[in-house]
Design a protein around this motif. Structure first.
Motif, short mmCIF file in Angstrom:
data_model
loop_
_atom_site.label_atom_id
_atom_site.label_comp_id
_atom_site.label_asym_id
_atom_site.label_seq_id
_atom_site.Cartn_x
_atom_site.Cartn_y
_atom_site.Cartn_z
N SER A 167 -7.33 9.65 3.17
CA SER A 167 -5.90 9.48 3.08
C SER A 167 -5.53 8.10 3.89
CB SER A 167 -4.97 10.45 3.56
OG SER A 167 -5.05 11.77 2.92
N ALA A 168 -6.00 7.91 5.00
CA ALA A 168 -5.65 6.91 5.97
C ALA A 168 -6.31 5.57 5.23
CB ALA A 168 -6.18 6.99 7.24
N GLN A 169 -7.63 5.68 4.91
CA GLN A 169 -8.22 4.46 4.17
C GLN A 169 -7.42 4.12 2.80
OE1 GLN A 169 -12.40 5.33 3.93
NE2 GLN A 169 -12.69 4.54 6.19
N PHE A 170 -7.19 5.02 2.04
CA PHE A 170 -6.58 4.81 0.95
C PHE A 170 -5.17 4.34 1.15
CE2 PHE A 170 -3.63 6.17 -2.54
CZ PHE A 170 -4.38 5.49 -3.69
N CYS A 171 -4.33 4.58 2.04
CA CYS A 171 -2.99 4.23 2.25
C CYS A 171 -3.04 2.74 2.75
CB CYS A 171 -2.17 5.02 3.27
SG CYS A 171 -1.68 6.59 2.72
N GLU A 172 -4.09 2.28 3.82
CA GLU A 172 -4.38 1.08 4.09
C GLU A 172 -4.71 0.15 3.18
OE1 GLU A 172 -6.88 1.22 7.58
OE2 GLU A 172 -5.63 2.54 8.70
N TYR A 173 -5.58 0.56 2.14
CA TYR A 173 -5.94 -0.14 1.07
C TYR A 173 -4.78 -0.47 0.34
CZ TYR A 173 -8.09 -1.23 -3.58
OH TYR A 173 -8.24 -1.81 -4.68
N ILE A 174 -4.05 0.51 -0.09
CA ILE A 174 -2.56 0.23 -0.89
C ILE A 174 -1.72 -0.74 -0.32
CG2 ILE A 174 -0.61 1.27 -1.99
CD1 ILE A 174 -3.47 1.96 -3.38
N GLN A 175 -1.67 -0.57 1.11
CA GLN A 175 -0.76 -1.49 1.78
C GLN A 175 -1.12 -2.85 1.48
OE1 GLN A 175 -0.59 -1.01 6.06
NE2 GLN A 175 1.90 -0.98 5.73
N LYS A 176 -2.49 -3.07 1.84
CA LYS A 176 -3.13 -4.29 1.76
C LYS A 176 -3.03 -5.01 0.45
CE LYS A 176 -6.07 -3.75 5.70
NZ LYS A 176 -4.92 -3.61 6.52
N ARG A 177 -3.40 -4.17 -0.54
CA ARG A 177 -3.20 -4.75 -1.93
C ARG A 177 -1.83 -5.01 -2.16
NH1 ARG A 177 -7.06 -6.69 -4.75
NH2 ARG A 177 -6.01 -6.23 -6.76
N ILE A 178 -0.69 -4.45 -1.85
CA ILE A 178 0.76 -4.82 -2.09
C ILE A 178 0.93 -6.24 -1.47
CG2 ILE A 178 2.88 -4.20 -1.45
CD1 ILE A 178 2.34 -1.25 -2.15
N ASN A 179 0.73 -6.19 0.04
CA ASN A 179 0.71 -7.43 0.76
C ASN A 179 0.02 -8.55 -0.22
OD1 ASN A 179 2.22 -6.35 2.57
ND2 ASN A 179 0.43 -5.85 3.98
N LEU A 180 -1.13 -8.56 -0.57
CA LEU A 180 -1.73 -9.45 -1.25
C LEU A 180 -1.07 -9.91 -2.61
CD1 LEU A 180 -4.50 -11.61 -1.64
CD2 LEU A 180 -5.56 -9.44 -3.01
N TYR A 181 -0.53 -8.83 -3.31
CA TYR A 181 0.25 -9.18 -4.63
C TYR A 181 1.33 -10.04 -4.33
CZ TYR A 181 2.76 -8.25 -8.79
OH TYR A 181 3.57 -8.50 -9.98
N HIS A 182 1.97 -9.61 -3.05
CA HIS A 182 3.18 -10.45 -2.74
C HIS A 182 2.78 -11.88 -2.35
CE1 HIS A 182 7.21 -11.27 -0.74
NE2 HIS A 182 6.42 -11.72 0.27
N PHE A 183 1.92 -12.03 -1.62
CA PHE A 183 1.34 -13.40 -1.32
C PHE A 183 0.94 -14.20 -2.56
CE2 PHE A 183 0.53 -11.84 2.92
CZ PHE A 183 1.67 -12.22 3.56
N GLN A 184 0.30 -13.58 -3.69
CA GLN A 184 -0.18 -14.10 -4.77
C GLN A 184 1.02 -14.55 -5.69
OE1 GLN A 184 -3.10 -11.55 -6.26
NE2 GLN A 184 -4.63 -12.55 -5.21
#
Length: 86
Positions: free
Chosen positions: A66-83
């Motif tokens: 759960s922790a790894q999945f949530c961190e992955y989703i959080q980082k993907r959202i941040n990446l999407y925001h920057f892109q």
């Protein structure tokens, strides 16, 4: 011979996550217990992650996964925001 039988270990997880959406608000809640079978290992777990100012993610399941999945989703959202700037 039919005398032998195979048993699978079934671990019960009893996580509770709930959310409500109303006119102008959203409410999300989760229990704080981490349990395996009938043993409660922790009773102060935070199962809601803040993704940004407008998004929360509630999660349940195996702690590490759960922790790894949530961190992955959080980082993907941040990446999407920057892109995209959205």
């Amino acid at each position: 011979g039919g005398a032998s039988s195979k048993h699978k270990c079934c671990c019960c997880h009893m996580d509770t996550l709930i959310g409500f959406v109303g006119d102008g608000y959203a409410m999300i809640a989760a229990d704080t217990a981490i349990a395996r079978s009938i043993v409660v290992m922790h009773d102060d777990a935070d199962k809601i992650m803040v993704l940004d100012d407008h998004k929360l993610l509630a999660f349940s399941g195996e702690v590490g996964d759960s922790a790894q999945f949530c961190e992955y989703i959080q980082k993907r959202i941040n990446l999407y925001h920057f892109q995209t700037g959205i």
